[in-house]
Design a protein around this motif. Structure first.
Motif, PDB file in Angstrom:
ATOM      1  N   LEU A 194      16.225  19.070  59.518  1.00  0.00           N
ATOM      2  CA  LEU A 194      17.441  18.764  59.404  1.00  0.00           C
ATOM      3  C   LEU A 194      18.364  18.744  60.536  1.00  0.00           C
ATOM      4  CD1 LEU A 194      18.181  20.623  55.547  1.00  0.00           C
ATOM      5  CD2 LEU A 194      17.869  18.130  56.379  1.00  0.00           C
ATOM      6  N   TYR A 195      18.121  19.862  61.410  1.00  0.00           N
ATOM      7  CA  TYR A 195      18.900  19.835  62.614  1.00  0.00           C
ATOM      8  C   TYR A 195      18.603  18.523  63.464  1.00  0.00           C
ATOM      9  CZ  TYR A 195      19.286  20.988  67.569  1.00  0.00           C
ATOM     10  OH  TYR A 195      19.516  21.291  68.961  1.00  0.00           O
ATOM     11  N   ILE A 196      17.331  18.303  63.641  1.00  0.00           N
ATOM     12  CA  ILE A 196      17.154  16.725  64.411  1.00  0.00           C
ATOM     13  C   ILE A 196      17.880  15.832  63.571  1.00  0.00           C
ATOM     14  CG2 ILE A 196      15.015  15.328  64.983  1.00  0.00           C
ATOM     15  CD1 ILE A 196      15.417  18.122  66.495  1.00  0.00           C
ATOM     16  N   GLU A 197      17.818  15.661  62.411  1.00  0.00           N
ATOM     17  CA  GLU A 197      18.294  14.511  61.656  1.00  0.00           C
ATOM     18  C   GLU A 197      19.927  14.664  62.122  1.00  0.00           C
ATOM     19  OE1 GLU A 197      18.451  11.404  59.256  1.00  0.00           O
ATOM     20  OE2 GLU A 197      16.790  12.522  59.999  1.00  0.00           O
ATOM     21  N   ALA A 198      20.500  15.744  61.988  1.00  0.00           N
ATOM     22  CA  ALA A 198      21.873  15.769  62.401  1.00  0.00           C
ATOM     23  C   ALA A 198      22.208  15.196  63.857  1.00  0.00           C
ATOM     24  CB  ALA A 198      22.568  17.165  62.254  1.00  0.00           C
ATOM     25  N   LEU A 199      21.381  15.711  64.883  1.00  0.00           N
ATOM     26  CA  LEU A 199      21.499  15.148  66.243  1.00  0.00           C
ATOM     27  C   LEU A 199      21.191  13.554  66.237  1.00  0.00           C
ATOM     28  CD1 LEU A 199      19.462  17.731  68.515  1.00  0.00           C
ATOM     29  CD2 LEU A 199      21.814  17.478  68.378  1.00  0.00           C
ATOM     30  N   ALA A 200      20.369  13.236  65.498  1.00  0.00           N
ATOM     31  CA  ALA A 200      20.012  11.613  65.520  1.00  0.00           C
ATOM     32  C   ALA A 200      21.049  11.024  65.183  1.00  0.00           C
ATOM     33  CB  ALA A 200      18.669  11.439  64.801  1.00  0.00           C
ATOM     34  N   GLY A 201      21.661  11.397  63.791  1.00  0.00           N
ATOM     35  CA  GLY A 201      22.827  10.687  63.245  1.00  0.00           C
ATOM     36  C   GLY A 201      24.020  10.709  64.172  1.00  0.00           C
ATOM     37  N   SER A 202      24.217  11.883  64.985  1.00  0.00           N
ATOM     38  CA  SER A 202      25.281  11.950  66.132  1.00  0.00           C
ATOM     39  C   SER A 202      25.113  10.758  66.841  1.00  0.00           C
ATOM     40  CB  SER A 202      25.445  13.155  66.391  1.00  0.00           C
ATOM     41  OG  SER A 202      24.470  13.496  67.536  1.00  0.00           O
ATOM     42  N   VAL A 203      23.987  10.603  67.391  1.00  0.00           N
ATOM     43  CA  VAL A 203      23.499   9.522  68.683  1.00  0.00           C
ATOM     44  C   VAL A 203      23.642   8.005  67.729  1.00  0.00           C
ATOM     45  CG1 VAL A 203      21.918   8.582  69.940  1.00  0.00           C
ATOM     46  CG2 VAL A 203      21.970  11.092  69.728  1.00  0.00           C
ATOM     47  N   THR A 204      23.339   8.021  66.607  1.00  0.00           N
ATOM     48  CA  THR A 204      23.368   6.700  65.944  1.00  0.00           C
ATOM     49  C   THR A 204      24.809   6.259  66.109  1.00  0.00           C
ATOM     50  OG1 THR A 204      21.271   6.828  65.036  1.00  0.00           O
ATOM     51  CG2 THR A 204      22.658   5.145  63.941  1.00  0.00           C
ATOM     52  N   ARG A 205      25.677   6.977  65.600  1.00  0.00           N
ATOM     53  CA  ARG A 205      27.183   6.678  65.214  1.00  0.00           C
ATOM     54  C   ARG A 205      27.782   6.713  66.516  1.00  0.00           C
ATOM     55  NH1 ARG A 205      26.627  10.960  61.577  1.00  0.00           N
ATOM     56  NH2 ARG A 205      27.472  12.661  62.960  1.00  0.00           N
ATOM     57  N   ALA A 206      27.286   7.341  67.485  1.00  0.00           N
ATOM     58  CA  ALA A 206      27.802   7.161  68.930  1.00  0.00           C
ATOM     59  C   ALA A 206      27.602   5.813  69.412  1.00  0.00           C
ATOM     60  CB  ALA A 206      27.676   8.167  69.866  1.00  0.00           C
ATOM     61  N   TYR A 207      26.447   5.431  69.451  1.00  0.00           N
ATOM     62  CA  TYR A 207      25.866   4.163  70.082  1.00  0.00           C
ATOM     63  C   TYR A 207      26.749   2.892  69.120  1.00  0.00           C
ATOM     64  CZ  TYR A 207      22.515   5.781  73.335  1.00  0.00           C
ATOM     65  OH  TYR A 207      21.929   6.301  74.505  1.00  0.00           O
ATOM     66  N   ALA A 208      26.642   3.177  67.907  1.00  0.00           N
ATOM     67  CA  ALA A 208      27.363   1.956  66.946  1.00  0.00           C
ATOM     68  C   ALA A 208      28.755   1.858  67.524  1.00  0.00           C
ATOM     69  CB  ALA A 208      27.251   2.441  65.638  1.00  0.00           C
ATOM     70  N   ALA A 209      29.324   2.796  67.829  1.00  0.00           N
ATOM     71  CA  ALA A 209      30.882   2.752  68.078  1.00  0.00           C
ATOM     72  C   ALA A 209      31.085   2.163  69.659  1.00  0.00           C
ATOM     73  CB  ALA A 209      31.501   3.945  68.249  1.00  0.00           C
ATOM     74  N   LEU A 210      30.160   1.831  70.414  1.00  0.00           N
ATOM     75  CA  LEU A 210      29.992   1.362  71.621  1.00  0.00           C
ATOM     76  C   LEU A 210      30.185  -0.219  71.713  1.00  0.00           C
ATOM     77  CD1 LEU A 210      27.783   4.024  73.565  1.00  0.00           C
ATOM     78  CD2 LEU A 210      30.347   3.495  73.471  1.00  0.00           C
ATOM     79  N   ASP A 211      30.482  -0.826  72.838  1.00  0.00           N
ATOM     80  CA  ASP A 211      30.374  -2.253  72.854  1.00  0.00           C
ATOM     81  C   ASP A 211      29.527  -2.608  73.909  1.00  0.00           C
ATOM     82  OD1 ASP A 211      31.504  -1.351  75.471  1.00  0.00           O
ATOM     83  OD2 ASP A 211      33.458  -2.683  75.343  1.00  0.00           O
ATOM     84  N   HIS A 212      28.520  -1.550  74.234  1.00  0.00           N
ATOM     85  CA  HIS A 212      27.317  -1.819  74.968  1.00  0.00           C
ATOM     86  C   HIS A 212      26.432  -0.631  74.680  1.00  0.00           C
ATOM     87  CE1 HIS A 212      29.464   1.692  76.906  1.00  0.00           C
ATOM     88  NE2 HIS A 212      28.335   1.935  77.571  1.00  0.00           N
ATOM     89  N   ARG A 213      25.171  -1.032  75.072  1.00  0.00           N
ATOM     90  CA  ARG A 213      24.097  -0.208  74.734  1.00  0.00           C
ATOM     91  C   ARG A 213      23.607   0.693  75.978  1.00  0.00           C
ATOM     92  NH1 ARG A 213      19.973   1.619  71.180  1.00  0.00           N
ATOM     93  NH2 ARG A 213      18.353   2.671  72.103  1.00  0.00           N
ATOM     94  N   PRO A 214      23.877   2.033  76.168  1.00  0.00           N
ATOM     95  CA  PRO A 214      23.411   2.878  77.207  1.00  0.00           C
ATOM     96  C   PRO A 214      22.079   2.473  77.826  1.00  0.00           C
ATOM     97  CG  PRO A 214      24.579   4.045  75.809  1.00  0.00           C
ATOM     98  CD  PRO A 214      24.467   2.888  74.909  1.00  0.00           C
ATOM     99  N   ASP A 215      21.875   2.528  79.185  1.00  0.00           N
ATOM    100  CA  ASP A 215      20.601   2.261  79.690  1.00  0.00           C
ATOM    101  C   ASP A 215      19.537   3.516  79.216  1.00  0.00           C
ATOM    102  OD1 ASP A 215      21.320  -0.049  80.954  1.00  0.00           O
ATOM    103  OD2 ASP A 215      22.212   1.265  82.626  1.00  0.00           O
TER     104      ASP A 215
END
Length: 351
Positions: free
Chosen positions: A193-214
């Protein structure tokens, strides 16, 4: 003659015996701590307590204390205070770590009350500064807690974080005439559940960007390399956290890198050092990166000022173009759910 004869209480107890209420279970979460203010003396008190901890700096006192008291604590409160001023919440007159920890405590209290009713009391303490561990242990006992679950808010175990929080908790218990039964919540870095929470935060952050980080840099708080060689499991747990997060996201090994920040003193610390590593990435053509701090349960001076200040500047000055910081899990619903389930597992058999 009854046992109550001559007592005046009718229950066999002396007339002035303390009142006892319904037995409860306390849940005490612990974070690192924060100064009471960013002025010189508040910073000096906080830094003195922190840097005098043998779990943090394990040099002999005769060698370390003269340097600490005459040199470090003369200068460092000014520089650290200036950094805290940059992130200080003037309206609440507290640091973000305090604000977030209060919010986490309230959310956990609501979740556990919904599950267990008023039998569980949730509170928080700080290893350094206020509110102190001793103060909060006394408060829980005063509320009728005969059992306490103590949870250091560190996903990965380290002597300088988890162990020193536990040390302080046991010191507080030493002051009590009637000690409660206690349980210590172990590290939870590999909890799904901790790993899931981390992954969710990354997914949301990437979705909000107009680019994909390298790539994504997972920056953990550092420690002297010697501590790991002496048996501290922190490094291995950090590396495994990164691997589990990467696997959960379905990424390749080149998509997520691990580094360590907050180097202090002259010893060699765990490498690579984040501030140097992000500059190397920029020079190597990785112009767009994101940074996450999985070892911190709440945003604090190391994330709000160090990562978004010194580390971001190092990346930009080396030619980096887009720097994205992904906030800590803080009081995010998925994080609270993960912490609630970890606590519930440690309440098993008690409630």
């Amino acid at each position: 003659m009854s046992d109550a004869a001559g007592t005046g209480t009718g229950n066999g107890l002396p007339p002035n015996h303390p009142q006892t209420g319904a037995r409860k279970i306390g849940v005490l979460i612990a974070n690192l701590g924060t100064p009471d203010g960013y002025d010189y003396w508040s910073m000096r008190r906080y830094l003195n307590e922190f840097l005098s901890d043998k779990r943090v700096i394990d040099y002999p006192a005769w060698k370390w204390q003269p340097l600490l008291q005459t040199v470090i604590l003369t200068k460092r409160p000014f520089t650290s205070g200036a950094n805290y001023k940059l992130i200080w919440d003037e309206e609440r007159n507290e640091s973000p770590l305090m604000t977030i920890t209060k919010a986490q405590t309230a959310a956990l209290s609501a979740a556990l009350t919904e599950r267990y009713g008023d039998r569980v009391v949730v509170d928080f303490c700080m290893r350094y500064g206020n509110p102190s561990t001793e103060e909060k242990v006394k408060a829980l006992i005063a509320q009728g807690c005969t059992k306490i679950v103590f949870m250091p808010l560190y996903p990965q175990y380290a002597g300088a974080t988890s162990a020193t929080a536990n040390d302080q908790f046991f010191r507080a218990l030493m002051q009590e005439k009637r000690q409660p039964a206690v349980r210590i919540v172990p590290e939870y870095f590999d909890n799904p559940l901790y790993i899931e929470a981390l992954a969710g935060s990354v997914t949301r952050a990437y979705a909000a960007l107009d680019h994909r980080p390298d790539l994504l840099v997972a920056s953990y708080h550092g420690m002297p390399k010697r501590y790991v060689q002496e048996g501290d499991p922190y490094y291995c747990q950090c590396r495994k956290t990164s691997r589990l997060l990467r696997e959960r996201l379905g990424w390749g090994e080149d998509d997520l890198h691990t580094s360590f920040q907050s180097v202090f003193g002259t010893e060699e610390w765990l490498r690579p050092y984040t501030v140097e590593y992000v500059a190397e990435l920029a020079k190597a053509g990785k112009k767009r990166i994101a940074v996450i701090a999985p070892a911190f349960s709440a945003d604090c001076i190391e994330t709000l000022e160090e990562i978004q200040g010194e580390i971001q500047e190092a990346f930009t000055h080396a030619g980096g173009e887009r720097f994205t910081y992904i906030p800590c899990l803080n009081d995010d619903a998925a994080h609270i759910h993960a912490l609630t389930e970890v606590i519930a597992a440690n309440l098993a058999g008690w409630i």
